[in-house]
Write an enzyme that holds these catalytic residues in place. Structure first.
Site, PDB file in Angstrom:
ATOM      1  N   ARG A  78      10.776  42.907 -49.208  1.00  0.00           N
ATOM      2  CA  ARG A  78       9.890  42.710 -50.356  1.00  0.00           C
ATOM      3  C   ARG A  78      10.721  42.420 -51.602  1.00  0.00           C
ATOM      4  O   ARG A  78      11.948  42.584 -51.602  1.00  0.00           O
ATOM      5  CB  ARG A  78       9.047  43.967 -50.602  1.00  0.00           C
ATOM      6  CG  ARG A  78       9.887  45.204 -50.883  1.00  0.00           C
ATOM      7  CD  ARG A  78       9.109  46.328 -51.523  1.00  0.00           C
ATOM      8  NE  ARG A  78       9.896  47.560 -51.597  1.00  0.00           N
ATOM      9  CZ  ARG A  78      10.836  47.814 -52.491  1.00  0.00           C
ATOM     10  NH1 ARG A  78      11.139  46.910 -53.414  1.00  0.00           N
ATOM     11  NH2 ARG A  78      11.511  48.950 -52.473  1.00  0.00           N
ATOM     12  N   GLY A  80      11.847  43.346 -55.562  1.00  0.00           N
ATOM     13  CA  GLY A  80      12.087  44.587 -56.280  1.00  0.00           C
ATOM     14  C   GLY A  80      13.328  45.328 -55.813  1.00  0.00           C
ATOM     15  O   GLY A  80      14.077  44.863 -54.950  1.00  0.00           O
ATOM     16  N   TYR A  84      10.633  55.068 -54.025  1.00  0.00           N
ATOM     17  CA  TYR A  84      10.418  56.216 -53.142  1.00  0.00           C
ATOM     18  C   TYR A  84       8.984  56.216 -52.647  1.00  0.00           C
ATOM     19  O   TYR A  84       8.045  55.931 -53.403  1.00  0.00           O
ATOM     20  CB  TYR A  84      10.694  57.530 -53.897  1.00  0.00           C
ATOM     21  CG  TYR A  84      10.213  58.761 -53.155  1.00  0.00           C
ATOM     22  CD1 TYR A  84      10.890  59.226 -52.030  1.00  0.00           C
ATOM     23  CD2 TYR A  84       9.070  59.461 -53.574  1.00  0.00           C
ATOM     24  CE1 TYR A  84      10.448  60.355 -51.348  1.00  0.00           C
ATOM     25  CE2 TYR A  84       8.632  60.581 -52.894  1.00  0.00           C
ATOM     26  CZ  TYR A  84       9.325  61.022 -51.776  1.00  0.00           C
ATOM     27  OH  TYR A  84       8.880  62.126 -51.078  1.00  0.00           O
ATOM     28  N   ALA A 145       4.137  51.496 -58.513  1.00  0.00           N
ATOM     29  CA  ALA A 145       5.107  50.418 -58.294  1.00  0.00           C
ATOM     30  C   ALA A 145       4.468  49.315 -57.470  1.00  0.00           C
ATOM     31  O   ALA A 145       3.609  49.579 -56.619  1.00  0.00           O
ATOM     32  CB  ALA A 145       6.341  50.963 -57.582  1.00  0.00           C
ATOM     33  N   GLY A 147       5.579  45.770 -55.229  1.00  0.00           N
ATOM     34  CA  GLY A 147       6.595  44.890 -54.665  1.00  0.00           C
ATOM     35  C   GLY A 147       6.000  44.167 -53.474  1.00  0.00           C
ATOM     36  O   GLY A 147       5.460  44.810 -52.567  1.00  0.00           O
ATOM     37  N   GLY A 164       3.148  45.661 -50.978  1.00  0.00           N
ATOM     38  CA  GLY A 164       2.030  45.878 -51.895  1.00  0.00           C
ATOM     39  C   GLY A 164       2.346  46.837 -53.020  1.00  0.00           C
ATOM     40  O   GLY A 164       3.220  46.577 -53.834  1.00  0.00           O
ATOM     41  N   PHE A 165       1.663  47.997 -53.020  1.00  0.00           N
ATOM     42  CA  PHE A 165       1.777  48.915 -54.152  1.00  0.00           C
ATOM     43  C   PHE A 165       1.928  50.349 -53.657  1.00  0.00           C
ATOM     44  O   PHE A 165       1.600  50.679 -52.506  1.00  0.00           O
ATOM     45  CB  PHE A 165       0.534  48.835 -55.046  1.00  0.00           C
ATOM     46  CG  PHE A 165      -0.660  49.556 -54.467  1.00  0.00           C
ATOM     47  CD1 PHE A 165      -0.945  50.863 -54.830  1.00  0.00           C
ATOM     48  CD2 PHE A 165      -1.473  48.937 -53.525  1.00  0.00           C
ATOM     49  CE1 PHE A 165      -2.021  51.543 -54.262  1.00  0.00           C
ATOM     50  CE2 PHE A 165      -2.549  49.605 -52.956  1.00  0.00           C
ATOM     51  CZ  PHE A 165      -2.830  50.913 -53.328  1.00  0.00           C
ATOM     52  N   CYS A 182      13.352  51.532 -59.223  1.00  0.00           N
ATOM     53  CA  CYS A 182      13.227  50.112 -59.568  1.00  0.00           C
ATOM     54  C   CYS A 182      14.431  49.609 -60.369  1.00  0.00           C
ATOM     55  O   CYS A 182      14.369  48.564 -61.005  1.00  0.00           O
ATOM     56  CB  CYS A 182      11.928  49.846 -60.330  1.00  0.00           C
ATOM     57  SG  CYS A 182      10.452  50.374 -59.437  1.00  0.00           S
TER      58      CYS A 182
END
Length: 225
Positions: A78, A80, A84, A145, A147, A164-165, A182
């Protein structure tokens, strides 16, 4: 263009590697039939993941300490840097035909952020974006987050989303202290429970997230049996 056939699959708690394999299989399914769309909602056992632009230097502990803490490590495809995932954090992997959104990955990321922003507002949490950074923020603390990866179809005219998120509902926030989340050194992280000072049901968060997803993506979603 709307998503009329979006299946939401609640995987509960699942190892990162197993969920990654499910994503790859779903990408192929949606690539073969662009009328389909899948959204996986889940929690992971403790894991650090490093994206394409990341570096292990942003993981501040070694293999032995990660083993002692029960945290695994994956390098993934992905966008980014390092993030975690763990229990108490809602993770979502939408597998969508991005031609419905102009094959515009940045637009897609903004839409994922908007889903979280709207969902958080139902809890009275005011959140937003920070220019030049992905994810959803409450002040200078990241609560979600984002990515993603866009896989091109064989015809070259379509892309399929994966990854995704993640949304911090009530994870072990100490686990963020062993990384530079990040790759950002001057910002913090927070969670819904830390902000609300009360217990939050992750199952309720899932339901509200899906409702916001339907609004933002003009989607019709159904939870899989």
């Amino acid at each position: 263009m709307t998503l009329q056939n979006c299946k939401v699959i609640d995987l509960g708690t699942i190892e990162y590697g197993a969920a990654f394999q499910l994503q790859k299989e779903a990408v192929q399914e949606v690539m073969d039939d662009s009328g389909k769309a899948r959204v996986y909602l889940l929690e992971h056992p403790p894991v650090y993941t490093i994206g394409r632009s990341g570096t292990e230097q942003n993981v501040l502990i070694g293999t032995q300490q990660m083993e002692e803490l029960g945290i695994s490590l994956f390098e993934v495809d992905r966008g980014g840097d390092v993030t975690y995932h763990g229990p108490g954090q809602l993770v979502g992997y939408p597998i969508l035909p991005l031609d419905r959104f102009g094959n515009d990955v940045r637009r897609y990321i903004r839409m994922l952020e908007e889903v979280v922003i709207r969902m958080l507002s139902t809890y009275g949490i005011e959140s937003g974006r920070i220019a030049g950074m992905s994810g959803v923020w409450v002040g200078n603390e990241k609560i979600s987050a984002v990515g993603v990866k866009a896989t091109p179809a064989k015809d070259g005219n379509r892309f399929i989303s994966s990854h995704g998120f993640s949304l911090n509902v009530n994870p072990n926030m100490d686990h963020f202290s062993y990384i530079i989340p990040c790759g950002i050194t001057d910002k913090g992280v927070t969670s819904m429970e830390r902000l609300l000072h009360t217990e939050v049901s992750i199952d309720q968060v899932k339901q509200r997230w899906v409702k916001s997803f339907e609004e933002v993506f003009e989607a019709t979603c159904k939870f899989a049996d």
